[in-house]
Design a protein around this motif. Sequence first.
Motif, mmCIF file in Angstrom:
data_model
loop_
_atom_site.group_PDB
_atom_site.id
_atom_site.type_symbol
_atom_site.label_atom_id
_atom_site.label_comp_id
_atom_site.label_asym_id
_atom_site.label_seq_id
_atom_site.Cartn_x
_atom_site.Cartn_y
_atom_site.Cartn_z
ATOM 1 N N UNK A 416 16.042 -5.421 15.974
ATOM 2 C CA UNK A 416 15.813 -6.877 15.997
ATOM 3 C C UNK A 416 15.467 -7.364 17.400
ATOM 4 N N UNK A 417 15.735 -6.511 18.381
ATOM 5 C CA UNK A 417 15.488 -6.889 19.780
ATOM 6 C C UNK A 417 14.196 -6.274 20.338
ATOM 7 N N UNK A 418 13.331 -5.821 19.460
ATOM 8 C CA UNK A 418 12.013 -5.358 19.909
ATOM 9 C C UNK A 418 10.986 -6.365 19.421
ATOM 10 N N UNK A 419 10.319 -7.026 20.356
ATOM 11 C CA UNK A 419 9.326 -8.035 19.979
ATOM 12 C C UNK A 419 7.978 -7.658 20.578
ATOM 13 N N UNK A 420 6.937 -8.301 20.081
ATOM 14 C CA UNK A 420 5.614 -8.104 20.663
ATOM 15 C C UNK A 420 5.154 -9.392 21.292
ATOM 16 N N UNK A 421 4.422 -9.270 22.396
ATOM 17 C CA UNK A 421 3.835 -10.458 23.020
ATOM 18 C C UNK A 421 2.375 -10.167 23.324
ATOM 19 N N UNK A 429 8.382 -16.469 27.518
ATOM 20 C CA UNK A 429 9.280 -17.219 26.643
ATOM 21 C C UNK A 429 10.255 -16.267 25.940
ATOM 22 N N UNK A 430 9.729 -15.146 25.448
ATOM 23 C CA UNK A 430 10.582 -14.157 24.798
ATOM 24 C C UNK A 430 11.632 -13.623 25.771
ATOM 25 N N UNK A 431 11.205 -13.332 26.986
ATOM 26 C CA UNK A 431 12.140 -12.814 27.989
ATOM 27 C C UNK A 431 13.283 -13.792 28.221
ATOM 28 N N UNK A 432 12.942 -15.067 28.351
ATOM 29 C CA UNK A 432 13.956 -16.057 28.701
ATOM 30 C C UNK A 432 14.809 -16.470 27.512
ATOM 31 N N UNK A 433 14.186 -16.541 26.337
ATOM 32 C CA UNK A 433 14.937 -17.083 25.198
ATOM 33 C C UNK A 433 15.615 -16.012 24.357
ATOM 34 N N UNK A 434 15.022 -14.824 24.328
ATOM 35 C CA UNK A 434 15.558 -13.794 23.448
ATOM 36 C C UNK A 434 15.999 -12.531 24.179
ATOM 37 N N UNK A 435 15.243 -12.136 25.166
ATOM 38 C CA UNK A 435 15.537 -10.869 25.841
ATOM 39 C C UNK A 435 15.096 -9.700 24.995
ATOM 40 N N UNK A 436 15.670 -8.548 25.240
ATOM 41 C CA UNK A 436 15.314 -7.355 24.474
ATOM 42 C C UNK A 436 14.051 -6.700 24.996
ATOM 43 N N UNK A 437 13.571 -5.718 24.214
ATOM 44 C CA UNK A 437 12.331 -5.036 24.569
ATOM 45 C C UNK A 437 11.148 -5.893 24.137
ATOM 46 N N UNK A 438 10.152 -5.958 24.983
ATOM 47 C CA UNK A 438 8.929 -6.653 24.597
ATOM 48 C C UNK A 438 7.766 -5.691 24.720
#
Length: 491
Positions: A416-421, A429-438
């Motif tokens: 759930x902590x792997x996102x794509x940008x 935004x992902x880094x600041x709001x969610x964290x995890x691997x991008x």
Amino acid sequence: MAKELTPRHIDYAKWYNDLIIKADLAENSGVRGCMVIKPYGYAIWEKIQQELDRRFKETGHQNAYFPLFIPKSYLSKEADHVEGFAKECAVVTHYRLKNAPDGKGVIVDDEARLEEELIVRPTSETIIWDTYRNWIQSYRDLPLLINQWANVVRWEMRTRLFLRTAEFLWQEGHTAHATRDEAIAEAELMLNVYADFAERFMAIPVIKGVKSPNERFAGAEETYCIEAMMQDGKALQAGTSHFLGQNFARAFDVKFATKEGKEEYVWATSWGVSTRLIGALIMTHSDDNGLVLPPTLAPIQVVIVPIYRGREDFEKVNEVAVNIFENLKKAGIAVKYDDRDTHKPGWKFNEYELKGVPIRIAIGPKDIENNQVEIARRDTLEKVVVSQIGLTDYIRKLLEDIQETIYEKARAFRDSMVSSADTWEEFTRLLDEKGGFISAHWDGTSETEERIKELTKATIRCIPFDQKPEEGKCILTGKNSKGRVLFARAY
RNA sequence: CGGGAUGUAGCGCAGUUGGUAGCGCACCUGGUUUGGGACCAGGGGGUCCCAGGUUCGAGUCCUGGUAUCCCGACCA
């Protein structure tokens, strides 16, 4: 009461620190940046050691031991290597003390200066390759597959228990091979050993990959790594394996005669994991009640707590409890019977939860009457009442189930902590709001990686082995990219 | 190595205007308790970080050290 942990959502760093102290794993010492690993924490390290050692031997490696001290000149033989470690080396300059003239304690004896200063090893490549020169003459001496369990010192500015301490315990494998391909295969093999160990034994899901040049080990041609995801969305490198090419062989003149009678430099690898794994363990599984241990790693897998009023009660309860204790012990389960009457049951419940004991069995008068026991599992905090008949089998299965459950839980979280940008805005935004691997495109240059780190504190954790070829544009520069890499803020 | 803070009982802290040191937890003893961190009574424990200075008198004020922690740059 004083044992309360700071909840994770209030202050994750404080929770981590509190947990280590209160679960009695380790504490800060009188020496800046160095920790004392307490018996309970060390027991976990011993479990890690035993299992890894078994796996190293199984893959053909032998243990040896090399000196703590390294002559200063050795370190400077490999240019990148010295560059990488020079800033954090402890140096021994003298070999004697003398009484202070004012009679207050001792001072360094200036006349006892070492001719060549000694470095306290930050890692052992140099001393080992200096030694290997004499061990390797012929292709018949290869491959040379050695591991050592040791302490190393890196003079860190900021330290954190288990995650970064000035002195830490680890193992370092150092191998020599006749061919480039064989050395690469070794580095990959050991990475797979680490990954399998992390997932099956520690229940920590990891992503395997290759480090970018910026994150590569000083002196390596290629660094492979396993990356884990902590509960606060920060990544943690859990192990590394390096293909060292012929860099150290050249620096230390380690050559061998081939079958054809030609003289060639040998090919090298090194690989290591450290007590940092305990930090990863804590931040992967534990909760606001304390440590959660996978049964494979738990020094105590099952604790039995008797509940009683008065002596008659105790005797009845004790008889059943001892019987259960003996049966579990015979079945090879690490079981503890806590019959201390200096603490109440409630106190014990909290204590063993704090210490992450996977299963608790409570036995009281009610249970005696009904031939049952109360079982509480640490991972889900669920309590069930089960029959005393067939209890050993039940416990055995439950231990397996807990192992599986915490791994699956950690894996689901990691996934759930792997996102794509695909855009810079999305990325930040992902880094600041969610964290995890991008997962994002990168133009492959050091400059861009450096710039992204300056702007966001995120680094490339790895280029995953399972990276899919995909045309795209670099998240920062818009230049062409052939595949996505994993970014994250990291420990 | 830069910025900020703090050093008082094992731990966490309070200590007023400068007047001879206290609270909670922990510890020890006795008793009652024991199914989620018990209660009552009694007790022990101090180089107030170190060294100077001011003062009749310093935990408190001044000067200089030193240690630790937090935030940044560097790292497994």
